[in-house]
Scaffold this motif. Structure first.
Motif, PDB file in Angstrom:
ATOM      1  N   PHE A   9       0.876  -1.185   0.000  1.00 14.25           N
ATOM      2  CA  PHE A   9       0.000   0.000   0.000  1.00 14.25           C
ATOM      3  C   PHE A   9       0.903   1.221   0.000  1.00 14.25           C
ATOM      4  O   PHE A   9       2.003   1.189   0.566  1.00 14.25           O
ATOM      5  CB  PHE A   9      -0.848   0.056   1.276  1.00 14.25           C
ATOM      6  CG  PHE A   9      -2.058  -0.839   1.261  1.00 14.25           C
ATOM      7  CD1 PHE A   9      -3.324  -0.329   0.999  1.00 14.25           C
ATOM      8  CD2 PHE A   9      -1.937  -2.195   1.537  1.00 14.25           C
ATOM      9  CE1 PHE A   9      -4.444  -1.148   0.994  1.00 14.25           C
ATOM     10  CE2 PHE A   9      -3.049  -3.028   1.537  1.00 14.25           C
ATOM     11  CZ  PHE A   9      -4.311  -2.505   1.268  1.00 14.25           C
ATOM     12  N   THR A  47      -3.287   0.804  -3.719  1.00 14.13           N
ATOM     13  CA  THR A  47      -2.757  -0.565  -3.644  1.00 14.13           C
ATOM     14  C   THR A  47      -2.940  -1.242  -5.001  1.00 14.13           C
ATOM     15  O   THR A  47      -3.941  -0.990  -5.684  1.00 14.13           O
ATOM     16  CB  THR A  47      -3.427  -1.368  -2.498  1.00 14.13           C
ATOM     17  OG1 THR A  47      -2.696  -2.569  -2.277  1.00 14.13           O
ATOM     18  CG2 THR A  47      -4.876  -1.708  -2.760  1.00 14.13           C
ATOM     19  N   GLN A  61      -4.102  -3.556  -7.832  1.00  9.27           N
ATOM     20  CA  GLN A  61      -5.351  -4.319  -7.956  1.00  9.27           C
ATOM     21  C   GLN A  61      -5.055  -5.820  -8.014  1.00  9.27           C
ATOM     22  O   GLN A  61      -3.924  -6.225  -8.279  1.00  9.27           O
ATOM     23  CB  GLN A  61      -6.086  -3.881  -9.218  1.00  9.27           C
ATOM     24  CG  GLN A  61      -5.360  -4.251 -10.513  1.00  9.27           C
ATOM     25  CD  GLN A  61      -5.993  -3.614 -11.752  1.00  9.27           C
ATOM     26  OE1 GLN A  61      -6.529  -2.515 -11.698  1.00  9.27           O
ATOM     27  NE2 GLN A  61      -5.921  -4.314 -12.866  1.00  9.27           N
ATOM     28  N   ARG A 112      -4.413  -7.741   3.421  1.00  8.91           N
ATOM     29  CA  ARG A 112      -4.790  -6.675   2.481  1.00  8.91           C
ATOM     30  C   ARG A 112      -6.297  -6.413   2.584  1.00  8.91           C
ATOM     31  O   ARG A 112      -6.739  -5.259   2.663  1.00  8.91           O
ATOM     32  CB  ARG A 112      -4.408  -7.115   1.052  1.00  8.91           C
ATOM     33  CG  ARG A 112      -4.787  -6.137  -0.050  1.00  8.91           C
ATOM     34  CD  ARG A 112      -4.442  -6.786  -1.410  1.00  8.91           C
ATOM     35  NE  ARG A 112      -4.744  -5.915  -2.543  1.00  8.91           N
ATOM     36  CZ  ARG A 112      -5.949  -5.802  -3.085  1.00  8.91           C
ATOM     37  NH1 ARG A 112      -6.973  -6.504  -2.613  1.00  8.91           N
ATOM     38  NH2 ARG A 112      -6.142  -4.988  -4.106  1.00  8.91           N
ATOM     39  N   LEU A 138      -8.208  -3.022   3.898  1.00  9.25           N
ATOM     40  CA  LEU A 138      -9.250  -2.327   3.130  1.00  9.25           C
ATOM     41  C   LEU A 138     -10.486  -2.082   4.005  1.00  9.25           C
ATOM     42  O   LEU A 138     -11.076  -1.010   3.968  1.00  9.25           O
ATOM     43  CB  LEU A 138      -9.631  -3.126   1.876  1.00  9.25           C
ATOM     44  CG  LEU A 138      -8.546  -3.235   0.791  1.00  9.25           C
ATOM     45  CD1 LEU A 138      -8.971  -4.177  -0.333  1.00  9.25           C
ATOM     46  CD2 LEU A 138      -8.219  -1.855   0.206  1.00  9.25           C
ATOM     47  N   GLU A 139     -10.837  -3.088   4.830  1.00  4.45           N
ATOM     48  CA  GLU A 139     -11.988  -2.923   5.734  1.00  4.45           C
ATOM     49  C   GLU A 139     -11.711  -1.831   6.768  1.00  4.45           C
ATOM     50  O   GLU A 139     -12.558  -0.993   7.051  1.00  4.45           O
ATOM     51  CB  GLU A 139     -12.252  -4.229   6.510  1.00  4.45           C
ATOM     52  CG  GLU A 139     -12.858  -5.365   5.700  1.00  4.45           C
ATOM     53  CD  GLU A 139     -12.709  -6.725   6.415  1.00  4.45           C
ATOM     54  OE1 GLU A 139     -12.773  -7.735   5.706  1.00  4.45           O
ATOM     55  OE2 GLU A 139     -12.518  -6.755   7.647  1.00  4.45           O
ATOM     56  N   GLU A 164     -11.812   1.652   5.369  1.00  6.46           N
ATOM     57  CA  GLU A 164     -13.187   2.111   5.182  1.00  6.46           C
ATOM     58  C   GLU A 164     -13.767   2.628   6.503  1.00  6.46           C
ATOM     59  O   GLU A 164     -14.401   3.670   6.554  1.00  6.46           O
ATOM     60  CB  GLU A 164     -14.037   0.973   4.620  1.00  6.46           C
ATOM     61  CG  GLU A 164     -15.352   1.477   4.073  1.00  6.46           C
ATOM     62  CD  GLU A 164     -16.190   0.381   3.436  1.00  6.46           C
ATOM     63  OE1 GLU A 164     -15.625  -0.656   3.029  1.00  6.46           O
ATOM     64  OE2 GLU A 164     -17.421   0.571   3.377  1.00  6.46           O
ATOM     65  N   VAL A 200      -9.418   4.539  -0.546  1.00  8.75           N
ATOM     66  CA  VAL A 200      -8.404   3.630  -1.101  1.00  8.75           C
ATOM     67  C   VAL A 200      -8.689   3.405  -2.577  1.00  8.75           C
ATOM     68  O   VAL A 200      -9.831   3.103  -2.950  1.00  8.75           O
ATOM     69  CB  VAL A 200      -8.403   2.243  -0.401  1.00  8.75           C
ATOM     70  CG1 VAL A 200      -7.185   1.429  -0.843  1.00  8.75           C
ATOM     71  CG2 VAL A 200      -8.420   2.349   1.109  1.00  8.75           C
ATOM     72  N   GLN A 202      -7.592   1.154  -5.994  1.00  4.11           N
ATOM     73  CA  GLN A 202      -6.893  -0.048  -6.444  1.00  4.11           C
ATOM     74  C   GLN A 202      -6.679   0.060  -7.942  1.00  4.11           C
ATOM     75  O   GLN A 202      -7.626   0.380  -8.665  1.00  4.11           O
ATOM     76  CB  GLN A 202      -7.732  -1.286  -6.157  1.00  4.11           C
ATOM     77  CG  GLN A 202      -8.069  -1.455  -4.686  1.00  4.11           C
ATOM     78  CD  GLN A 202      -8.813  -2.757  -4.417  1.00  4.11           C
ATOM     79  OE1 GLN A 202      -8.436  -3.804  -4.917  1.00  4.11           O
ATOM     80  NE2 GLN A 202      -9.865  -2.676  -3.622  1.00  4.11           N
TER      81      GLN A 202
END
Ligand code: PMP
Length: 297
Positions: A194, A203, A205, A215, A219-220, A223, A229, A231
């Motif tokens: 990241f 980050t 994809q 990863r 992401l969670e 959020e 974020v 991708q």
């Protein structure tokens, strides 16, 4: 280092002494790297030992096996239960768990008829998180997704990771950064990448990288922290002009990157989004299951 005289491993339905367990030298896995594995971590929490995202890891193990035509006749829940039992029998709390599915003796380049599973675990103490990595862009690229199943965690894929790590260390760096075969940023030998620029996280994809469970967790968490974020496919120049960067993976959790090819990131790690995510990730994995379930469902 990995086992002592009284260490038990799980091997095809039984708990056996690690010293006494053995395998056949004609295994397809030993000769061709045709096997799948996982790397999982268990943590001591207030409500006892918790294995972080254990179901996701065993789901990935199953998916990895199926993607490369290795029969997988195990129930995920059974493997979860067995892993908790393994930790209990070995008196382990903060631990690294390594399941490996490997093939029977067969020198043919064909799918196996029979496989075995072994699960072992060893102590893995708290990581202080103050180390920052000096990376170098590797001369090795990640394997092309049309050559292998990049989404699978396959034993043989790790020759690429070992070559890249050896090269980086031989050149005086801590760790390698691998590009994909088109020259876009991919990942580390055993971690996802990241980077932060102007308050946004970026980050690579999916498609040319291992879909990391850490990863997905990052992401969670981003959020929840209302951090944007993106991708995509990014060239190394984009990373070199970023404010900060980090690697993430089950083993290292979230770990700061100090420099890439000796170019340091301009932002102090302590002020970066990575540092914040490092803290919340560390708290999350060490939370009791009760708290976990209420926050993450
Ligand atoms: N990429 C590679 C090549 C890896 O080996 C790993 C470690 N499994 C990761 C990324 C990170 O994956 P995870 O967060 O699921 O550990």
């Amino acid at each position: 280092m990995y086992y002592k005289d009284n260490t038990l491993i799980y091997f095809d339905g039984e708990f056996v002494n690690a010293n006494e367990a053995s395998t056949n030298l004609y295994s397809q896995t030993l000769h061709y790297g045709y096997g799948v594995f996982e790397g999982i971590r268990a943590y001591a929490t207030e409500s006892g030992t918790q294995i972080f995202k254990v179901k996701e890891h065993y789901d990935r193990l199953k998916n990895s096996a199926e993607l490369i035509n290795i029969p997988f006749d195990y129930e995920v829940q059974e493997l979860v239960d067995v892993t908790y039992e393994l930790l209990k029998r070995n008196n382990l709390t903060d631990a690294y768990v390594r399941p490996l599915v490997f093939c029977d003796p067969n020198m043919a380049l064909a799918r196996p008829n029979k496989v075995s599973i072994m699960i072992c675990a060893w102590e893995w103490g708290a990581y202080l998180g103050d180390q920052q990595l000096r990376l170098t862009v590797s001369s090795y690229c990640r394997p092309h997704p049309r050559s292998i199943k990049i989404d699978a965690k396959v034993c043989g894929h790790y020759v690429n990771s070992i070559l890249a790590t050896n090269e980086a260390k031989d050149n005086g760096y801590d760790e390698a950064l691998l590009l994909d075969s088109d020259g876009y940023l991919a990942e580390g030998p055993g971690a996802n990448l990241f980077f932060e620029k102007d308050g946004v996280l970026y980050t690579p994809q999916l498609g040319n990288i291992l879909p990391g469970i850490t990863r997905a967790t990052v992401l969670e968490l981003a959020e929840e922290l209302r951090v944007e974020v993106k991708q995509g496919l990014y060239k190394p120049e984009v990373l070199l002009s970023a404010d900060s960067a980090f690697y993430c993976g089950t083993a290292a959790e979230v770990i700061g990157i100090e420099s890439v090819n000796d170019k340091k990131f301009r932002k102090d790690w302590n002020d970066s989004l990575g540092k914040k995510l490092q803290e919340v990730y560390s708290q999350l994995v060490r939370k009791s299951e009760k708290t976990l379930n209420t926050t993450y469902q």
